[in-house]
Design a protein around this motif. Structure first.
Motif, mmCIF file in Angstrom:
data_model
loop_
_atom_site.group_PDB
_atom_site.id
_atom_site.type_symbol
_atom_site.label_atom_id
_atom_site.label_comp_id
_atom_site.label_asym_id
_atom_site.label_seq_id
_atom_site.Cartn_x
_atom_site.Cartn_y
_atom_site.Cartn_z
ATOM 1 N N THR A 205 21.203 -17.481 32.914
ATOM 2 C CA THR A 205 21.616 -17.647 34.037
ATOM 3 C C THR A 205 21.314 -19.051 34.615
ATOM 4 O O THR A 205 20.851 -19.663 34.749
ATOM 5 C CB THR A 205 21.019 -16.976 35.358
ATOM 6 O OG1 THR A 205 20.576 -15.451 34.978
ATOM 7 C CG2 THR A 205 21.489 -17.702 36.816
ATOM 8 N N HIS A 553 15.019 -20.528 44.826
ATOM 9 C CA HIS A 553 16.004 -20.262 45.493
ATOM 10 C C HIS A 553 15.516 -19.628 47.086
ATOM 11 O O HIS A 553 15.163 -19.082 47.066
ATOM 12 C CB HIS A 553 16.154 -18.968 44.624
ATOM 13 C CG HIS A 553 17.362 -18.048 45.317
ATOM 14 N ND1 HIS A 553 17.902 -17.024 44.227
ATOM 15 C CD2 HIS A 553 18.399 -18.477 46.446
ATOM 16 C CE1 HIS A 553 19.196 -16.216 45.817
ATOM 17 N NE2 HIS A 553 19.538 -17.514 45.851
ATOM 18 N N ASN A 573 18.662 -23.396 38.541
ATOM 19 C CA ASN A 573 18.569 -22.189 37.309
ATOM 20 C C ASN A 573 18.367 -23.504 36.166
ATOM 21 O O ASN A 573 19.005 -24.194 36.083
ATOM 22 C CB ASN A 573 19.714 -21.337 37.670
ATOM 23 C CG ASN A 573 19.821 -20.801 38.708
ATOM 24 O OD1 ASN A 573 19.244 -20.113 38.763
ATOM 25 N ND2 ASN A 573 21.429 -20.403 39.121
ATOM 26 N N ARG A 575 18.692 -22.264 32.120
ATOM 27 C CA ARG A 575 19.386 -21.439 30.882
ATOM 28 C C ARG A 575 18.491 -21.714 29.633
ATOM 29 O O ARG A 575 18.844 -23.541 28.881
ATOM 30 C CB ARG A 575 20.978 -21.768 29.945
ATOM 31 C CG ARG A 575 21.675 -20.449 29.428
ATOM 32 C CD ARG A 575 23.075 -20.954 29.585
ATOM 33 N NE ARG A 575 23.553 -19.720 28.504
ATOM 34 C CZ ARG A 575 23.296 -19.892 27.643
ATOM 35 N NH1 ARG A 575 22.733 -20.153 26.586
ATOM 36 N NH2 ARG A 575 24.951 -18.764 27.070
ATOM 37 N N ARG A 614 20.437 -26.912 32.724
ATOM 38 C CA ARG A 614 19.525 -26.739 34.260
ATOM 39 C C ARG A 614 21.162 -27.593 35.740
ATOM 40 O O ARG A 614 21.895 -27.444 35.084
ATOM 41 C CB ARG A 614 18.367 -27.593 34.798
ATOM 42 C CG ARG A 614 17.375 -26.977 34.892
ATOM 43 C CD ARG A 614 16.462 -27.931 35.232
ATOM 44 N NE ARG A 614 16.660 -29.164 35.522
ATOM 45 C CZ ARG A 614 16.532 -30.354 35.971
ATOM 46 N NH1 ARG A 614 16.871 -30.060 37.642
ATOM 47 N NH2 ARG A 614 17.085 -31.671 36.093
#
Length: 826
Positions: A205, A553, A573, A575, A614
């Motif tokens: 994500t 978040h 986020n 990945r 990121r």
């Protein structure tokens, strides 16, 4: 296996600047914030009186949404055995809420039976773009999904809380939605367009998350059948049987099967899929339930051939693989290896001649099973546990015109990859409801084993190797083999604080770490060079770890006045690293080095400086909902860091392929939607999307020099999109029309070539005859896809070029097609 990869690997100096996160869908920092999870669910006009958690998909990831309320002891008399399921069924209209877009079963029924949920999501949701080369949207090679700039391999995806990994072709860490669930069994889907959701188990994500919720078995025994016929011998059968409640404990299940088959709309061959779903629900008293699923799919299809824009314009939409003209395939292969252009391809380059091949096919089988336990531990604590296993294997085959079959001397050979994926994992979530707070926490663990041997099969003098059979190791010569083992762990914690009755703020974080060991376990390039003509491959192996202990978040949501909602969402986020077969580019293990700079040495150097990609995603939005009118407006911003890319590095006299951090990308965008319902049964929706995603680096190393892409728009994603939907239901008849405008998409990093803009439309009509004989509901529907028969480029698969029209990675969309369906419910 796409033979264009072979061509690129054979000419390292022509490798494109591959920037992105997928080893197969290669995009330059495909970053766009996908709206994050909201903290409330506006599922009815009485939402102010109901408390909800902040989960993106309440029904999929929040156990509270599926369990019955705690009952006093006096209520322990015999009652309907299905009571633990009563809260999962609602007649209320599903509405989007906060930064989450919802698509209901009712909306999915407005499209041709069997249409990919991803395609429906795109046609009905602002900010999403889906394109393919077949009417159903089932071709995994050409399917291309973007949500605010992020592609399908950069979004979190889950089915009933089960992680499904990336959704692209050659899926090494998950399973595509079209293969994991029959479309008719998908009850709803939600798309977080902001920053994803903490509770969605995902290692890829960067933007948002898509969650699918499957339907539960019905309380009453019955069944459903449907039969579709359409253009190009399309044939689709669906059947489902529901057991109903079987005993006093509430046991119930369903079993469903679907078969879809259609001839290719151009060239030779067909595409078929078989799917089976089984779901069992066993309530456990009044405090929980156990759910077991087993899903099977078998995709067996001939592929369409990728084109350059020049090939599309000069040869038309019908240009594709050469099968069954074997003599012509051998002639084109001769020119590909020896130079020149045959008379029939005037206007094409020799590189484009090499893009032609005899055929390309794929076969993939998937087995997915899971057991879920959802229990109310105390009056305010619920638990949800999922244990799952997924096995996937298949054959990705293609004729390679840059090899030679040793015995026959034919200047091409059948090249077949044999992917094998074994995933096993579990998730554990808890929800704690306090006076003004809903606390969620949980973890996810998965082990993934991926093996990919590449084998060669000879083509004969008079005929090619069979495209659909005889792919056994004993009949083949193994070129190389790759093996990876990956362990992933994720933990999350979030608290939704109900500040006021209509205002919530959510704060939380997730921790994720993933370690991948592996790479090339066998390579016979040198030994086979003199007989098969194998070119330099890229063997490298080693381990990489991507880890971040704090990915925050935050979300704020306020329902004020009547029907008004405002919200904002912020998240960071990360990945983890992609991996795949060694001939792919855009991964830390694939497509590295050159004949003078071994891939292993390049991998070892890259490992010292690589960092995971990121993003920081920001969303602010407003929504209005009433019975007569709905409207929403979102503005989003994304900062993309550590953008990883496969580039051609080194001095001009000694270039080699590398995989490094090449900088940043910034994205700003907005989505605006308005829906009006002037009379009962009529809804008219219009949405407009704007996206300005630009690269920030002034100079990047490429092919011994530098290029500047600063200010250039992100490849493959349109700057403008417009969507219109009209649905009218009158008594038993329903009419649905949708039209979509997709703006021009850059196909090079220097933006000197674009995929042209296009309009496309679909029309669907249905009539419900009601009860006829023993069928309690009989329905007929008729659909037309690509209503005005537009000739346009749909899906994109593979690397973008730095400049020029060099890569055959464009797929022409299907022409106008007609479909008719008869369905019945018993």
């Amino acid at each position: 296996m796409r033979k264009t990869i072979a061509k690129a690997l054979g000419r390292p100096s022509q490798l494109a600047l591959l920037l992105g996160c997928s080893s197969f869908t290669l995009n330059l920092a495909d970053a766009s914030p996908v709206r994050p999870s909201s903290t409330t669910t506006q599922s009815s006009k009485h939402h102010r009186n109901v408390r909800h958690t902040s989960s993106t998909s309440a029904s999929a990831s929040n156990p509270t949404a599926r369990l019955p309320p705690a009952q006093p002891h006096a209520a322990h008399k015999k009652q309907a055995p299905s009571s633990p399921e009563t809260l999962s069924v609602s007649a209320r209209r599903i509405r989007s809420h906060g930064a989450v877009e919802m698509v209901s079963r009712q909306t999915m029924d407005h499209f041709v039976a069997g249409t990919s949920p991803m395609q429906i999501l795109s046609l009905t949701t602002p900010g999403a773009n889906f394109a393919s080369d077949d009417a159903f949207g089932l071709d995994t090679v050409a399917n291309t999904l973007y949500v605010r700039g992020f592609n399908q391999s950069q979004l979190g995806v889950a089915l009933d809380g089960i992680p499904m990994g990336g959704q692209g072709f050659h899926n090494w860490n998950g399973l595509g939605v079209d293969q994991m669930e029959i479309q008719e069994n998908v009850m709803s889907m939600s798309m977080s367009q902001g920053a994803g959701a903490l509770d969605v188990p995902s290692a890829q994500t960067l933007g948002g998350a898509i969650t699918f919720t499957s339907s539960d078995p019905e309380d009453k025994a019955g069944g459903r059948v449907s039969q579709t016929f359409g253009s190009y011998h399309a044939f689709r059968t669906f059947a489902r049987v529901d057991s109903g409640v079987l005993n006093s404990s509430g046991t119930k299940f369903y079993a469903a099967y679907a078969r879809t088959a259609q001839d290719l709309w151009k060239g030779y061959g067909d595409q078929q899929e078989h799917q089976a779903n089984f779901k069992l629900v066993q309530p456990v008293g009044e405090h929980g339930k156990i759910t077991a699923i087993f899903d099977y799919s078998n995709f067996d299809q001939y592929n369409y051939m990728g084109l350059t824009k020049n090939m599309w314009r000069r040869l038309g939409r019908n240009a594709t693989y050469l099968k069954p003209n074997y003599a012509l395939a051998k002639e084109y292969a001769y020119y590909a290896q020896n130079g020149g252009v045959p008379a029939g391809l005037t206007g094409l380059t020799n590189d484009e001649v090499g893009d032609f091949a005899y055929d390309g096919t794929q076969e993939q089988r998937n087995y997915l099973s899971a057991i879920t336990g959802e229990f109310r531990l105390t009056h305010n604590i619920t638990s949800r546990t999922i244990a799952y296993a997924h096995v996937s294997n298949g054959v990705y085959q293609g004729t390679n015109p840059f090899l030679t079959s040793p015995s026959s001397g034919v200047l091409m050979a059948d090249e077949a990859g044999h992917p094998d994926v074994r995933r096993i994992g579990f998730t554990q979530n808890f929800t704690i409801s306090l006076k003004n707070n809903d606390i969620q926490t949980g973890f996810w663990y998965e082990n993934d084993t991926f093996n990919y041997p590449m084998r060669l099969y000879e083509d004969g003098v008079d005929s090619a190797h069979n495209s659909k059979s005889d792919y056994y190791a004993s009949q083949a010569t193994t070129w190389y083999a790759d093996s990876f083992n990956t362990n992933t762990f994720q933990f999350f914690l979030q608290d939704t604080w109900h500040i006021l009755k209509n205002m919530t703020i959510t704060g939380g974080f997730r921790f994720i770490t993933q370690t991948t060991h592996g790479g090339t376990s066998y390579d016979a390039t040198s030994a086979l060079a003199s007989t098969w003509g194998t070119y330099y491959s890229h063997p490298a192996s080693g381990s990489l770890t991507a880890s971040n202990a704090f990915l925050p978040h935050f979300n704020w949501d306020y329902h004020f006045l009547k029907n008004h909602e405002i919200y904002w969402d912020i998240a960071e986020n990360m990945r983890t690293y992609d991996y795949g077969q060694q001939s792919s580019s855009g991964t830390a293990w694939g497509g590295l080095g050159s004949s003078s700079d071994p891939a292993q040495s390049v991998f070892n150097e890259n490992k010292k400086t690589l960092r995971p990609e990121r993003t920081w995603n920001y969303v602010v939005g407003y929504r209005y909902n009433s019975d007569f009118f709905s409207a929403s407006a979102d503005f989003y911003h994304t900062d993309y860091y550590n953008r990883l890319a496969a580039i051609t590095a080194g001095p001009s006299n000694n270039t080699y392929s590398s995989y490094i951090n090449v900088g940043r990308e910034t994205m700003n965008g907005a989505d605006v939607l308005a829906a009006i319902r002037p009379v009962p049964g009529l809804e008219i929706t219009n949405s407009f999307s704007w996206n300005n995603a630009t690269y920030e680096d002034k100079a990047l190393p490429y092919n011994g020099t530098t290029v500047s892409i600063k200010g250039k728009h992100q490849v493959y994603y349109p700057k403008f999109m417009y969507k219109a939907n009209l649905t009218y239901t009158w008594r038993r008849a329903t009419f649905n029309f949708n039209a979509t405008y997709t703006g021009a998409r850059p196909m090079t990093y220097l933006n000197d070539e674009h995929i042209p803009a296009y309009w496309t439309s679909n029309l669907n009509l249905s009539y419900n005859f009601g009860k006829i004989g023993f069928a309690k509901e009989m329905k007929a529907s008729f659909g037309i896809t690509n209503l005005f028969d537009k000739n346009y480029i749909g899906g994109v698969y593979g690397a973008a070029s730095v400049s020029g029209d060099d890569n055959a990675n464009l797929y022409v969309a299907a022409p106008r097609q007609f479909f008719g369906t008869i369905s019945a419910q018993f």
